[in-house]
Design an enzyme around this catalytic site. Structure first.
Site, short mmCIF file in Angstrom:
data_model
loop_
_atom_site.label_atom_id
_atom_site.label_comp_id
_atom_site.label_asym_id
_atom_site.label_seq_id
_atom_site.Cartn_x
_atom_site.Cartn_y
_atom_site.Cartn_z
N ASP A 147 1.13 2.05 0.87
CA ASP A 147 0.56 1.39 -0.21
C ASP A 147 1.47 1.86 -1.66
OD1 ASP A 147 -1.57 0.43 1.12
OD2 ASP A 147 -2.93 2.27 0.50
N LYS A 148 1.46 0.90 -2.39
CA LYS A 148 2.44 0.83 -3.58
C LYS A 148 2.35 2.22 -4.27
CE LYS A 148 3.30 -1.28 -8.20
NZ LYS A 148 2.89 -2.28 -9.29
#
Length: 354
Positions: A147-148
């Site tokens: 995830d970012k």
């Protein structure tokens, strides 16, 4: 980002491909536009493909993006390289970096950085073909993602044969991934297993939620990561996480976690399920009163995987980020009588041994 929502009439006869059905509607759009800009397709809340079939009463929700760039450009973005050879490149991904270009993030991604690092030219954005083919061309060499807001170790392939090899290692669950995280609250056990189904949250399409469906028994953190029944149950996908409590600082807990499956947001959803959301999680946790500016305290610490041409697993480890060191230092100062697992001493540099 445009969003299309349509319910199939209850008197609809038979079944039809989603793309054909949408194209036939007065408020629909052509299949070429749908393929080129597709971000996500949901039918009755479950992910689907353009080739999926719809029937009477189905609820269709589609999200896409206009103005897709013609090329994915190389970008001179510094990378923390853990390991590199002719087949793979292992990176310690920074928090805030998106793994591959997608809706809303067409630049500044790991793929853009790798294209520059490998000395490659721009990749033309293919906008015709199946949605699966289009997405695959946007993420060359990417076989898994973070995830970012999750930092840490991620492995990428430098050519098609290596990509196929790594993809099979993940598909067969031969690869082993371990994370460190700081959560708000304390899990019910020092060592535990979270075994649930994960489904999309009907109230918020950006979120997922865990549904209790326990299947694994008496499995501890240190045991073989393949000792569980590999199955998906009818409603949702099975997700299994092992966790070990390293230290407890009043209402905050430092945890190690191993993934036995690889679902979207798995650790984040499972910690929320336990009532211990990841500190700084913008989706599954509330803003913390003591640390209101905390970013997500989740880090991919270790990856064990069999490299192309190798017989044994190779272990890659990403250094503990500064945000973890600073947070633990603050917690140790505020709560000096913290519980710690055996062998963990109250020294900041011992984080590297977790």
């Amino acid at each position: 980002m445009p969003f299309f929502s349509q319910k199939v009439p209850d008197d609809f006869q038979g079944s039809e491909r989603i793309d054909k059905y949408i194209a036939s509607l007065p408020n629909g759009f052509n299949r070429s536009k749908l393929k080129s800009g597709i971000h996500e397709i949901l039918v009755n809340g479950n992910k689907s493909k353009l080739s999926g079939k719809i029937r009477a009463g189905d609820q269709i929700d589609i999200q896409w993006e206009d103005n897709i760039p013609d090329n994915i450009e190389p970008e001179n973005i510094p990378l923390k390289i853990i390991f590199e050879n002719d087949d793979v490149c292992v990176v310690n991904k920074e928090q805030g970096m998106v793994t591959h270009p997608a809706a809303g993030n067409w630049s500044g991604t790991l793929v853009n950085a790798l294209l520059f690092h490998f000395g490659m030219g721009a990749i033309e954005q293919v906008k015709e073909g199946s949605a699966q083919e289009i997405l695959a061309l946007r993420r060359p060499g990417i076989v898994h993602r973070l995830d970012k807001d999750t930092s840490g170790v991620i492995i990428t392939a430098k050519h098609r044969d290596a990509e196929n090899h790594l993809s099979q290692e993940f598909k067969k669950r031969n690869a082993q991934k371990e994370y460190i995280l700081i959560v708000r609250g304390c899990p019910p056990k020092r060592d535990g297993i979270i075994d649930t189904l994960i489904v999309r949250d009907g109230a918020d399409r950006k979120r997922f939620k865990a549904i209790d469906e326990s299947a694994a028994k008496n499995l501890r953190f240190g045991e073989d990561a393949v000792r569980f029944e590999r199955r998906n149950l009818p409603c949702g996908k099975r997700a299994v996480t092992l966790y070990h409590v390293v230290a407890i600082y009043s209402n905050y807990t430092l945890i190690r976690a191993k993934l036995l499956t690889g679902r979207t947001h798995q650790i984040r959803v499972h910690m929320k399920y336990l009532g211990c959301p990841v500190l700084g999680d913008p989706i599954y946790s509330k803003k913390d009163s003591l640390f209101p500016d905390a970013t997500m305290m989740l880090h991919s610490r270790i990856l064990k995987i069999r490299l192309p041409g190798e017989k044994d697993l190779t272990t890659f480890k990403a250094a503990v980020p500064e945000r973890f060191k600073k947070m633990i230092a603050l917690l140790r100062e505020k709560y000096p009588r913290a519980y710690r697992s055996k062998g963990i001493k109250a020294k900041e540099d011992n984080l590297e041994n977790i």
